[in-house]
Write an enzyme that holds these catalytic residues in place. Sequence first.
Site, PDB file in Angstrom:
ATOM      1  N   GLY A   1       0.801  -1.213   0.000  1.00  0.00           N
ATOM      2  CA  GLY A   1       0.000   0.000   0.000  1.00  0.00           C
ATOM      3  C   GLY A   1       0.836   1.267   0.000  1.00  0.00           C
ATOM      4  O   GLY A   1       2.076   1.234  -0.008  1.00  0.00           O
TER       5      GLY A   1
ATOM      6  N   ASP B   1       1.642  -9.208   1.858  1.00  0.00           N
ATOM      7  CA  ASP B   1       0.429  -8.675   1.245  1.00  0.00           C
ATOM      8  C   ASP B   1      -0.222  -9.810   0.456  1.00  0.00           C
ATOM      9  O   ASP B   1       0.247 -10.949   0.497  1.00  0.00           O
ATOM     10  CB  ASP B   1       0.740  -7.472   0.349  1.00  0.00           C
ATOM     11  CG  ASP B   1      -0.394  -6.447   0.349  1.00  0.00           C
ATOM     12  OD1 ASP B   1      -1.555  -6.872   0.155  1.00  0.00           O
ATOM     13  OD2 ASP B   1      -0.129  -5.246   0.519  1.00  0.00           O
TER      14      ASP B   1
ATOM     15  N   ASP C   1      -3.018 -13.227   3.721  1.00  0.00           N
ATOM     16  CA  ASP C   1      -4.318 -12.602   3.952  1.00  0.00           C
ATOM     17  C   ASP C   1      -4.460 -12.477   5.463  1.00  0.00           C
ATOM     18  O   ASP C   1      -4.430 -13.486   6.179  1.00  0.00           O
ATOM     19  CB  ASP C   1      -5.422 -13.489   3.366  1.00  0.00           C
ATOM     20  CG  ASP C   1      -6.813 -12.921   3.568  1.00  0.00           C
ATOM     21  OD1 ASP C   1      -6.985 -12.010   4.407  1.00  0.00           O
ATOM     22  OD2 ASP C   1      -7.751 -13.392   2.885  1.00  0.00           O
TER      23      ASP C   1
ATOM     24  N   TYR D   1     -15.714   2.788   7.066  1.00  0.00           N
ATOM     25  CA  TYR D   1     -14.265   2.837   7.290  1.00  0.00           C
ATOM     26  C   TYR D   1     -13.953   3.536   8.606  1.00  0.00           C
ATOM     27  O   TYR D   1     -13.171   3.026   9.426  1.00  0.00           O
ATOM     28  CB  TYR D   1     -13.587   3.565   6.131  1.00  0.00           C
ATOM     29  CG  TYR D   1     -12.126   3.849   6.359  1.00  0.00           C
ATOM     30  CD1 TYR D   1     -11.184   2.827   6.342  1.00  0.00           C
ATOM     31  CD2 TYR D   1     -11.681   5.152   6.593  1.00  0.00           C
ATOM     32  CE1 TYR D   1      -9.837   3.090   6.566  1.00  0.00           C
ATOM     33  CE2 TYR D   1     -10.343   5.417   6.811  1.00  0.00           C
ATOM     34  CZ  TYR D   1      -9.418   4.393   6.798  1.00  0.00           C
ATOM     35  OH  TYR D   1      -8.095   4.654   7.018  1.00  0.00           O
TER      36      TYR D   1
END
Length: 312
Positions: free
Chosen positions: A16, A39, A54, A142
Amino acid sequence: MAGGPGETVLVTGANGQIGTELVLALQERYGTDSVIASDLCEPSDLQGPFEICDVLDRGRLEEIVDDHGVTIIYHLAALLSATGEKNPELCERVNIGGLANVLELAKERGCRVYSPSSIAVFGPDCPKRAMQDSPLNPTTTYGATKVTGEDMAKYYWDAHGVDVRGIRYPGLISWKAPPGGGTTDYAVEVFHHALNYGSYTCFVRSETVLPMMYMDDAIRATLELMDAPSDSLGPSRACYNLAGFSFAAGELVAAIGERVEGFECTFKPDVRQKYADSWPNEIDDTVARDDWNWKPEFSMEEMVDEMLANLS
């Protein structure tokens, strides 16, 4: 310093926007072989160990921690605001379930944990200058997952002594990695479009003011917080407010226009405007400054110069 030689670090969500740069900073500190990036898929340009993982797979996380002797976990794996609102159920599973797996494993294995929060924890009832103890009533899934994450981190510290630390990041601006699906991503996209196409369509209004930070400051703040002696940190240890600078979208466009000849921007707000409207304009980070001597180095003007120089 709380960390040092002999540590082995795991970074979840390493592909990310934050992870891409944090992995490099950690490799400089601990050595390439002592930082395990992870990742859902392996990047093409990573130097150093990588594990497919995961974070909802507790067994896989446990396997990685045990195989590598991990002592510190930087847990960055998450769905961001705009992406999360498109799939709220997945957002809840990843952001809350993934953190639950990390915290439980940290409790069992004695790992220290870094788990970031966000200005998305604030809602419409927050003052335009958000204080450390301003109310947390977000309107997005979120934001709600980040409030839950802060509560979980506090619980694991209070009940189990797990050393969990975190920062409420403002919008982060970086040239090294593409945007990750956040509401503040216009402030990254606009640079790419200005240089590549000479124009940009911005998805928030020109007068929309949001707190932002240059990625170099965010990475430095993350490491400084993790370096701080545990007894210097107060009750905000898992959710420190952090400030860099605030600007209106139109101010950023004007600053780029002064440096990129012929650049034009139109403003066409979409659903992300609603998320932006629910967040504060400024962040008060007095508690972080007092507890671990935080201080930003980059102004908005310096950030604009850095972004254009590096992207050019």
